[in-house]
Design an enzyme around this catalytic site. Structure first.
Site, PDB file in Angstrom:
ATOM      1  N   SER A   1       0.937  -1.319  -0.096  1.00 41.68           N
ATOM      2  CA  SER A   1      -0.481  -0.068   0.520  1.00 41.68           C
ATOM      3  C   SER A   1       0.349   1.295  -0.198  1.00 41.68           C
ATOM      4  O   SER A   1      -0.004   2.415  -0.247  1.00 41.68           O
ATOM      5  CB  SER A   1      -1.582   0.124   1.329  1.00 41.68           C
ATOM      6  OG  SER A   1      -0.537  -0.239   2.671  1.00 41.68           O
ATOM      7  N   GLY A   2       2.367   1.455   0.286  1.00 35.11           N
ATOM      8  CA  GLY A   2       3.232   2.535   0.297  1.00 35.11           C
ATOM      9  C   GLY A   2       3.526   2.989   1.830  1.00 35.11           C
ATOM     10  O   GLY A   2       3.957   3.742   1.955  1.00 35.11           O
ATOM     11  N   LYS A   3       3.472   2.247   2.821  1.00 33.49           N
ATOM     12  CA  LYS A   3       3.918   2.384   3.853  1.00 33.49           C
ATOM     13  C   LYS A   3       4.978   2.409   4.108  1.00 33.49           C
ATOM     14  O   LYS A   3       5.939   3.175   4.211  1.00 33.49           O
ATOM     15  CB  LYS A   3       3.420   1.304   4.820  1.00 33.49           C
ATOM     16  CG  LYS A   3       1.910   1.066   5.085  1.00 33.49           C
ATOM     17  CD  LYS A   3       1.511  -0.020   6.392  1.00 33.49           C
ATOM     18  CE  LYS A   3       1.535  -1.618   6.069  1.00 33.49           C
ATOM     19  NZ  LYS A   3       2.120  -2.704   4.955  1.00 33.49           N
ATOM     20  N   THR A   4       5.635   1.162   3.517  1.00 38.05           N
ATOM     21  CA  THR A   4       7.378   1.419   3.870  1.00 38.05           C
ATOM     22  C   THR A   4       7.598   2.860   2.673  1.00 38.05           C
ATOM     23  O   THR A   4       9.149   3.188   3.297  1.00 38.05           O
ATOM     24  CB  THR A   4       8.140   0.240   3.428  1.00 38.05           C
ATOM     25  OG1 THR A   4       7.808  -0.560   3.770  1.00 38.05           O
ATOM     26  CG2 THR A   4       9.355   0.283   3.525  1.00 38.05           C
TER      27      THR A   4
ATOM     28  N   GLU B   1       8.420  -1.762  10.751  1.00 38.99           N
ATOM     29  CA  GLU B   1       8.190  -3.449  11.264  1.00 38.99           C
ATOM     30  C   GLU B   1       9.265  -3.472  12.116  1.00 38.99           C
ATOM     31  O   GLU B   1      10.278  -5.080  12.376  1.00 38.99           O
ATOM     32  CB  GLU B   1       8.501  -4.765  10.529  1.00 38.99           C
ATOM     33  CG  GLU B   1       6.848  -4.281   9.468  1.00 38.99           C
ATOM     34  CD  GLU B   1       5.798  -4.901   9.881  1.00 38.99           C
ATOM     35  OE1 GLU B   1       5.358  -4.703  11.663  1.00 38.99           O
ATOM     36  OE2 GLU B   1       4.582  -4.581   9.640  1.00 38.99           O
TER      37      GLU B   1
END
Length: 259
Positions: free
Chosen positions: A39-42, A157
């Site tokens: 989704s684009g988190k990193t 994470e």
């Protein structure tokens, strides 16, 4: 200090990973970023840490910020702490990030002592980092970023590879850093031991479509937020019985957490 994203986008091989993202991050706050895989988190964390150059505008306290300025103010901590180990001893590992800043030895010693105390690694200065436990390695990675006097930490994470006691240790460190005035931005779905988060951001299709408290988050419906993750938040809100009533009435079955 405040980081402001104004219509920030990032493309990979021509396809948008993030598109028209608007958000603000302040020191002294903990932000948890959630969303499905891809989704684009990193990507968001790496942009904030100056590791990727994005389209749009990014400001630090109202002034334009390029990737170099972001790298000075935001430390990035990887999921696997072993990937950031450089030195032969704990203090050498922290010192590496200070040597490239050109600090004299006296100032380096002061900073190393301070950050190792902050993350609970005092007395381990001469230890080989490879012999540390998983939780200690992650604390060392955090210390190396803090030694540069960064105002924010972006953590991808950070506890997913750790056992529950080590997860608790890391979150306690992050909460203490918040109280020291640091801004904490992390991707995680392991929330059992994180008691002091201020905001949850939900990313869907490369856009932030929610930013609010976790009490507000549990009242919203997201197709990509799995039941175990919601259960953790309802438990934190003290509404677990009400949530279980909703769960039983919905006919849903618990699935693997994917946020």
């Amino acid at each position: 200090m405040k980081i402001t994203l104004n219509s920030v986008s990032f493309r990979y091989n021509g396809d948008y990973v993030l598109k028209d993202v608007n958000a603000e991050f302040e020191t002294g706050k903990i932000y948890v970023v959630v969303g499905k895989n891809g989704s684009g988190k990193t990507t968001l964390l790496k942009i904030l840490a100056g590791l990727l150059e994005a389209e749009g505008e990014i400001f630090l306290d109202g002034s334009p910020a390029d990737p170099f300025l972001l790298r000075k103010n935001v430390g990035y901590v990887f999921q696997n702490p072993s990937s950031q180990i450089i030195g032969a001893t704990v203090e050498e590992d922290v010192a590496f990030s200070l040597e490239i800043m050109g600090l004299d030895e006296s100032e380096m010693r002061k900073r190393i002592k301070k950050v190792l105390e902050l993350v609970g690694l005092s007395g381990l200065e001469k230890e080989d980092p490879l012999n540390l436990s998983g939780g200690q390695k992650q604390r060392l990675a955090i210390a190396s970023m803090l030694a540069r006097d960064t105002r924010f930490l972006a953590l991808d994470e950070p506890v997913s590879m750790l056992d529950p006691p080590s997860q608790r240790e890391i979150f306690q460190v992050l909460e203490s850093l918040k109280n020291e005035g640091k801004g904490i931005i992390l991707v995680t779905h392991e929330l059992e031991y994180l008691d002091d988060m201020d905001f949850i951001l939900h990313i869907s299709n490369g856009t932030i479509d929610f930013c609010g408290s976790w009490e507000e988050f549990v009242e919203r419906e997201f197709d990509d937020v799995e039941i175990p993750f919601k259960w953790k938040l309802w438990k934190k809100c003290g509404k677990i019985n009400l949530w279980e009533d909703r769960y039983e009435n919905s006919g849903n079955q618990r699935r693997r957490d994917t946020v």
